[in-house]
Design an enzyme around this catalytic site. Structure first.
Site, PDB file in Angstrom:
ATOM      1  N   LYS A   4       0.843  -1.202   0.000  1.00 40.79           N
ATOM      2  CA  LYS A   4       0.000   0.000   0.000  1.00 40.79           C
ATOM      3  C   LYS A   4       0.881   1.257   0.000  1.00 40.79           C
ATOM      4  O   LYS A   4       0.646   2.199  -0.761  1.00 40.79           O
ATOM      5  CB  LYS A   4      -0.940  -0.006   1.211  1.00 40.79           C
ATOM      6  CG  LYS A   4      -2.031  -1.073   1.118  1.00 40.79           C
ATOM      7  CD  LYS A   4      -2.819  -1.287   2.406  1.00 40.79           C
ATOM      8  CE  LYS A   4      -3.846  -2.414   2.221  1.00 40.79           C
ATOM      9  NZ  LYS A   4      -4.620  -2.743   3.428  1.00 40.79           N
ATOM     10  N   ASP A  56     -10.903   3.046   4.603  1.00 41.44           N
ATOM     11  CA  ASP A  56     -11.334   1.649   4.569  1.00 41.44           C
ATOM     12  C   ASP A  56     -12.856   1.546   4.501  1.00 41.44           C
ATOM     13  O   ASP A  56     -13.395   0.473   4.217  1.00 41.44           O
ATOM     14  CB  ASP A  56     -10.861   0.915   5.840  1.00 41.44           C
ATOM     15  CG  ASP A  56      -9.630   0.065   5.589  1.00 41.44           C
ATOM     16  OD1 ASP A  56      -9.486  -0.450   4.467  1.00 41.44           O
ATOM     17  OD2 ASP A  56      -8.817  -0.074   6.518  1.00 41.44           O
ATOM     18  N   GLN A  89      -4.386  -1.414   9.725  1.00 40.66           N
ATOM     19  CA  GLN A  89      -4.407  -2.764   9.159  1.00 40.66           C
ATOM     20  C   GLN A  89      -4.920  -3.766  10.189  1.00 40.66           C
ATOM     21  O   GLN A  89      -4.477  -3.786  11.333  1.00 40.66           O
ATOM     22  CB  GLN A  89      -2.989  -3.148   8.671  1.00 40.66           C
ATOM     23  CG  GLN A  89      -2.923  -4.466   7.922  1.00 40.66           C
ATOM     24  CD  GLN A  89      -3.610  -4.426   6.565  1.00 40.66           C
ATOM     25  OE1 GLN A  89      -3.809  -3.370   5.972  1.00 40.66           O
ATOM     26  NE2 GLN A  89      -3.995  -5.581   6.060  1.00 40.66           N
TER      27      GLN A  89
HETATM   28  N1  GUN Z   1      -6.879  -6.718   6.581  1.00 36.25           N
HETATM   29  C1  GUN Z   1      -7.283  -7.490   5.542  1.00 36.25           C
HETATM   30  N2  GUN Z   1      -7.944  -6.733   4.636  1.00 36.25           N
HETATM   31  C2  GUN Z   1      -7.960  -5.473   5.105  1.00 36.25           C
HETATM   32  C3  GUN Z   1      -8.475  -4.245   4.609  1.00 36.25           C
HETATM   33  O1  GUN Z   1      -9.082  -4.145   3.551  1.00 36.25           O
HETATM   34  N3  GUN Z   1      -8.259  -3.162   5.398  1.00 36.25           N
HETATM   35  C4  GUN Z   1      -7.616  -3.235   6.570  1.00 36.25           C
HETATM   36  N4  GUN Z   1      -7.468  -2.122   7.276  1.00 36.25           N
HETATM   37  N5  GUN Z   1      -7.116  -4.360   7.065  1.00 36.25           N
HETATM   38  C5  GUN Z   1      -7.292  -5.465   6.328  1.00 36.25           C
END
Ligand code: GUN
Length: 307
Positions: free
Chosen positions: A54, A121, A98
């Site tokens: 990311k 998110d 995350q």
């Molecule tokens: N962990 C697995 N997928 C995601 C996501 O889309 N966002 C976040 N913040 N954590 C994750």
């Protein structure tokens, strides 16, 4: 029956990222640089890979990025203080925490502490509610990616029967809401659904988001349907491999070299029945990061009244 079309997620993600890079350039001319703050707690290998990817993508597209790495022993109070600081920073347009978080951290309290306008998110109840009521919102990245896949491949949604298998807050429920907003007739299925295969066979668009390898089998797919496979499951034993990929020599070579292979929630034999499908890997996965970038730029614009 025509051969099933493979929907290339990487190509769609590349097109979205190109659009985002263009928007970032246009904002730079106005002295604005959208920025993402990514919070990675402790050392979860999969999370480390995702978050680094990311941050790298932010750099590629010209977005600002800040990686914060609290230790696995961090407390809820310390995390809340960090979020409050990020909420107040003018160079931060998007905050990504995350998941999963260590058990001592109250994830729910934390996600609710993120300023809704920085919630890239789309997990905050305010964004969930806005999405549900058709107001401008930040939508969760993976479900938003599903809609992009359909639209950018000119697959009609309005009036179609969409069946979503899985009801998670992160994928299943928001995917259903987004499909409904596009005027699909939506059914959400789960472990208690009666005669799941029959319900799935009614789908023109079938979304598999259960988190179980190869769960959606060929008898559950209407010939010609569009199948969107959100699952990412890792197979590590030869016995499991043979259950799904017996006779696939190319994949077996890769499996033997790596010691594992990825499979979605859809059985490989079910792809062949579909009209179009997203493969695993290379289908829905690449869209998630692309949509995070798009959401961060959108958040930057929304916060400044530019949308
Ligand atoms: N962990 C697995 N997928 C995601 C996501 O889309 N966002 C976040 N913040 N954590 C994750």
């Amino acid at each position: 029956m025509a051969e099933a079309r493979r929907l290339d997620g990487a190509a769609i993600a590349a097109a979205i990222k190109e659009d985002v890079a263009g928007e970032v350039k246009a904002l730079a001319a106005q002295g604005i640089r959208p920025g993402l703050a990514a919070v990675l707690v402790g050392h979860v290998p999969a999370s480390e890979i995702y978050v680094r990817s990311k941050v790298r993508t932010c750099e590629e597209l010209g977005l600002g990025s800040d990686l914060l790495t609290p230790p696995a022993t961090v407390t809820t109070e310390e995390m809340l203080a960090l979020v409050a600081e990020l909420n107040g920073r003018d160079d931060v347009d998007g905050i990504l925490i995350q998941l999963p978080l260590p058990p001592q951290v109250n994830a729910k309290r934390l996600l609710e502490a993120v300023a809704p306008e920085k919630d890239v998110d789309g997990f905050h109840p305010v964004n969930v509610g806005r999405l549900q009521t058709g107001q401008p919102a930040l939508a969760p990245c993976t479900p938003a990616g599903l809609i992009e896949i359909l639209k950018r491949n000119a697959i009609p949604i309005a009036g179609q029967n969409a069946v979503v298998v899985g009801r998670s807050d992160i994928v299943g429920k928001p995917a259903a809401i987004l499909l409904l907003a596009e005027n699909a007739t939506v059914t959400i299925c789960h472990s208690k659904t009666r005669d799941l295969p029959a319900v799935c066979r009614g789908a023109d668009i079938l979304v598999a988001a259960i988190g179980r390898p190869g769960y959606v089998t060929a008898d559950m797919v209407k010939p010609g349907a569009t199948v969107l496979d959100v699952g990412i499951n890792r197979l590590t034993t030869l016995e499991e491999f043979d259950r799904f990929f017996h006779g696939n020599t190319r994949r077996e070579e890769l499996f033997r070299a790596k010691g594992s292979t990825l499979i979605g929630d859809v059985h490989p034999a079910a792809y062949a029945v579909s009209g179009a499908y997203t493969p695993v890997p290379g289908g829905v996965g690449p869209l998630t990061i692309a949509m995070l970038m798009a959401n961060t730029v959108r958040a930057a614009k929304l916060r400044r009244g530019l949308l």
